[in-house]
Design an enzyme around this catalytic site. Structure first.
Site, PDB file in Angstrom:
ATOM      1  N   GLY A 110      15.371  80.560 -28.477  1.00 23.51           N
ATOM      2  CA  GLY A 110      16.719  80.257 -28.016  1.00 23.51           C
ATOM      3  C   GLY A 110      16.754  79.337 -26.818  1.00 23.51           C
ATOM      4  O   GLY A 110      15.730  78.961 -26.249  1.00 23.51           O
ATOM      5  N   GLY A 112      16.704  78.680 -23.483  1.00 21.83           N
ATOM      6  CA  GLY A 112      16.347  79.413 -22.278  1.00 21.83           C
ATOM      7  C   GLY A 112      16.796  78.746 -20.998  1.00 21.83           C
ATOM      8  O   GLY A 112      16.895  79.396 -19.952  1.00 21.83           O
ATOM      9  N   ARG A 113      17.044  77.444 -21.042  1.00 19.37           N
ATOM     10  CA  ARG A 113      17.541  76.742 -19.839  1.00 19.37           C
ATOM     11  C   ARG A 113      18.535  75.658 -20.219  1.00 19.37           C
ATOM     12  O   ARG A 113      18.755  74.718 -19.448  1.00 19.37           O
ATOM     13  CB  ARG A 113      16.379  76.161 -19.038  1.00 19.37           C
ATOM     14  N   ARG A 204      22.625  66.334 -21.911  1.00 14.99           N
ATOM     15  CA  ARG A 204      22.236  65.633 -23.131  1.00 14.99           C
ATOM     16  C   ARG A 204      23.323  65.784 -24.186  1.00 14.99           C
ATOM     17  O   ARG A 204      24.101  66.740 -24.170  1.00 14.99           O
ATOM     18  CB  ARG A 204      20.880  66.129 -23.638  1.00 14.99           C
ATOM     19  N   ARG A 211      18.468  73.413 -35.018  1.00 14.11           N
ATOM     20  CA  ARG A 211      17.045  73.212 -35.290  1.00 14.11           C
ATOM     21  C   ARG A 211      16.602  74.058 -36.477  1.00 14.11           C
ATOM     22  O   ARG A 211      17.301  74.975 -36.905  1.00 14.11           O
ATOM     23  CB  ARG A 211      16.206  73.637 -34.077  1.00 14.11           C
ATOM     24  N   ASP A 282      10.983  75.058 -33.443  1.00 12.36           N
ATOM     25  CA  ASP A 282      12.216  75.133 -32.651  1.00 12.36           C
ATOM     26  C   ASP A 282      12.529  73.812 -31.971  1.00 12.36           C
ATOM     27  O   ASP A 282      13.567  73.685 -31.308  1.00 12.36           O
ATOM     28  CB  ASP A 282      12.115  76.263 -31.610  1.00 12.36           C
ATOM     29  N   ASP A 292      14.367  67.456 -27.645  1.00 12.46           N
ATOM     30  CA  ASP A 292      13.532  68.193 -26.685  1.00 12.46           C
ATOM     31  C   ASP A 292      12.375  67.356 -26.149  1.00 12.46           C
ATOM     32  O   ASP A 292      11.226  67.498 -26.554  1.00 12.46           O
ATOM     33  CB  ASP A 292      13.001  69.494 -27.299  1.00 12.46           C
TER      34      ASP A 292
END
Length: 552
Positions: A110, A112-113, A204, A211, A282, A292
């Protein structure tokens, strides 16, 4: 359009994900396993002193925001895109997903930040963009993390995602970089040397951040209702041509489309020399976007075995040359995760086959066209000869430290057809050798040693290549124009990004803006040649240049 938050235009939020997908009923922000949910509501954690370090006008224009900020609008944008203020209509949330990391199932992961501010509709067609703050504080999926991000990683993400867009590579985008005025403690290489670093948040932007892992977590735990809702949502919002099909056919159509888009994305990666560094499931988009930007890197030398990620240094699972096969491995996991909706193994395998059907000819065509040669099955193609030239060049670049970006640009300057008829066979004198060598010399790291040991091989390849170009008869100027449109002059090389980071950590963002500006025209020779130079020796082993981690 009405005004909101310090002069910023009111954005048209329409948060379809919250409306169409199962939402975690727990609203408190603590770490947990959110069974049956696709996302959790969570608010960003405010920071001490948000300050706008970089605002990307092209992305602002996509969203209907001002391309330039000043005064109150800049302060307001810094507050909003640091998470200190909320735009009307924004309903922040974090995505839940799982994933295979380095080939092993990691279960729930998931955001996380990362915290999404919501989906913005733009224009008469209602084009949708999801805004997401990376580094905006903890979420239910933060595991052991603090939800924050450091300036170096945030700057790298903004810079690379925007450079990739201008290179023509499918990618997420970046709107802004905001410094937080708060330190963040990071152990860059997980070796016990933690230190405080400047904090920052990047906003972003993408049509969606969905995903492979979104389907994986639901399939792994048998969360059938959520799985069906997610499939319906993905198809309705992102693949509407499949929306009228039964779920089985829609799932197969989705896998086919993701396979094709992913293959096209990988062809672009291999063309520009981009190495993602952490191709876990992910980190693979359901829209075929590069997503990412963590321990990524760019090839400073032609090395198919190179990986920028120190965590991957032993197995090199995510090395440059393995990217095509590892993306296929990830797509197999997507097929497994879609099995509940389409329990038909032969049909799933047929859908997966579209990856290779797009990838292989795409790679062949791309590498030939980079040399000005016809692609497979195109007029003038000479299959064996052209394939041998591509393979031979790769072998030469591997035999000596060679900068592939500079080499492909240099080959566009090779005189082949200009001047009319081909030169006589006796054209093998010293002057010709010097002229040919002068073409490739700027791309070699130790040109003198390479000429001593490999000159005959290089000259042999160059003469075969020149003869092939003469046989094609394409004017040199036309060939150079075509190949230079595929072979960039400017990429945000690892050391260039590090130079911008070093300056930014001292409060100077001019180098970032200059590099970002040069990256807007990657297929033109930069006005500042520093942006197209080879890697300097100091960057060979410097952290941040050749060595990165998932903290990077």
């Amino acid at each position: 359009m009405s005004e909101a938050v310090g002069g910023l235009p009111r954005l048209d939020f329409d948060n379809s994900a919250l409306r169409e997908l199962p939402v975690d009923p727990e609203t408190r922000n603590f770490r947990r396993f959110a069974r049956g949910a696709c996302l959790s509501r969570v608010a960003p954690t405010p920071v001490a002193a948000p300050s706008m370090a970089c605002w990307v006008p092209e992305v602002a224009a996509l969203l209907g925001l001002p391309e330039r900020l000043d005064g109150d609008a800049e302060s307001a944008a810094a507050a909003v895109f640091a998470g200190n203020a909320t735009l009307p209509g924004s309903e922040p949330y974090a995505w839940r997903y799982g994933g295979h990391q380095f080939g092993h199932w990691a279960d729930q992961l998931g955001d996380g930040r990362a915290i999404s501010l919501g989906e913005v509709r733009v224009g008469a067609a209602g084009e949708r963009w999801e805004l997401q703050l990376k580094g905006a504080g903890p979420t239910p999926y933060s595991r052991q993390g603090d939800g924050r991000a450091v300036l170096r990683s945030s700057l790298r993400e903004l810079l690379c995602s925007e450079a990739m867009a201008h290179l023509g590579v499918p990618t997420t985008r970046a709107l802004s970089l905001v410094t937080t005025g708060e330190p963040v403690v990071r152990d860059m290489f997980y070796d016990g040397h933690a230190r405080p670093e400047p904090g920052a948040i990047v906003c972003r932007v993408a049509p969606s951040f969905l995903r492979i892992g979104h389907f994986e977590i639901l399939a792994a735990h048998g969360e059938g209702a959520a799985h069906q809702a997610l499939l319906d949502h993905v198809v309705r919002r992102h693949y509407p041509a499949l929306a009228s099909l039964p779920r089985r056919e829609a799932a197969l159509g989705l896998l086919t489309a993701v396979a094709e888009r992913s293959a096209e994305m990988v062809v672009h990666w291999q063309r520009v020399g981009f190495v993602h560094g952490v191709l876990n499931t992910d980190n693979i988009s359901l829209l075929g976007l590069t997503i990412d930007y963590g321990p990524y890197g760019w090839l400073d030398t032609w090395d198919p075995d190179w990986t920028p990620n120190t965590t991957d240094a032993h197995g090199r699972r995510y090395r440059f040359g393995a990217q095509p096969e590892v993306v296929l491995w990830n797509l197999v996991q997507l097929a497994n995760a879609l099995y509940p909706a389409a329990p038909d193994v032969p049909a799933l395998e047929a859908a997966l086959a579209r990856y290779e059907a797009v990838l292989s000819p795409g790679l062949e065509r791309m590498f030939r066209q980079r040399l000005g040669l016809p692609g497979p099955d195109e007029p003038g193609s000479a299959e064996e000869e052209d394939a041998a030239l591509v393979l031979g060049l790769g072998e030469l670049m591997s035999a000596a430290e060679t900068d592939p970006t500079l080499l492909y640009r240099a080959l566009a300057t090779l005189p082949a057809v200009t001047g009319g008829a081909a030169a006589p066979a006796a054209e093998v004198d010293a002057a010709d050798a010097d002229a040919l060598w002068a073409v490739v010399e700027p791309a070699l790291y130790d040109a003198e040693a390479t000429r001593t040991t490999l000159e005959a091989r290089w000259l042999g390849w160059l003469r075969r290549y020149r003869q092939r170009l003469r046989a094609l008869g394409r004017p040199d100027v036309e060939r150079a124009r075509a190949t230079n449109a595929l072979n960039p002059a400017v990429i945000p090389r690892n050391f260039l990004a590090q130079e911008a980071i070093d300056a930014a950590e001292q409060g100077e963002f001019g180098p970032l803006h200059a590099l970002l500006d040069a990256s807007r025209r990657p297929y033109e020779e930069p006005s500042n040649p520093a942006f197209s130079r080879k890697r300097p020796e100091w960057a060979r082993s410097r952290p941040g240049c050749s060595m990165l981690s998932c903290s990077s």
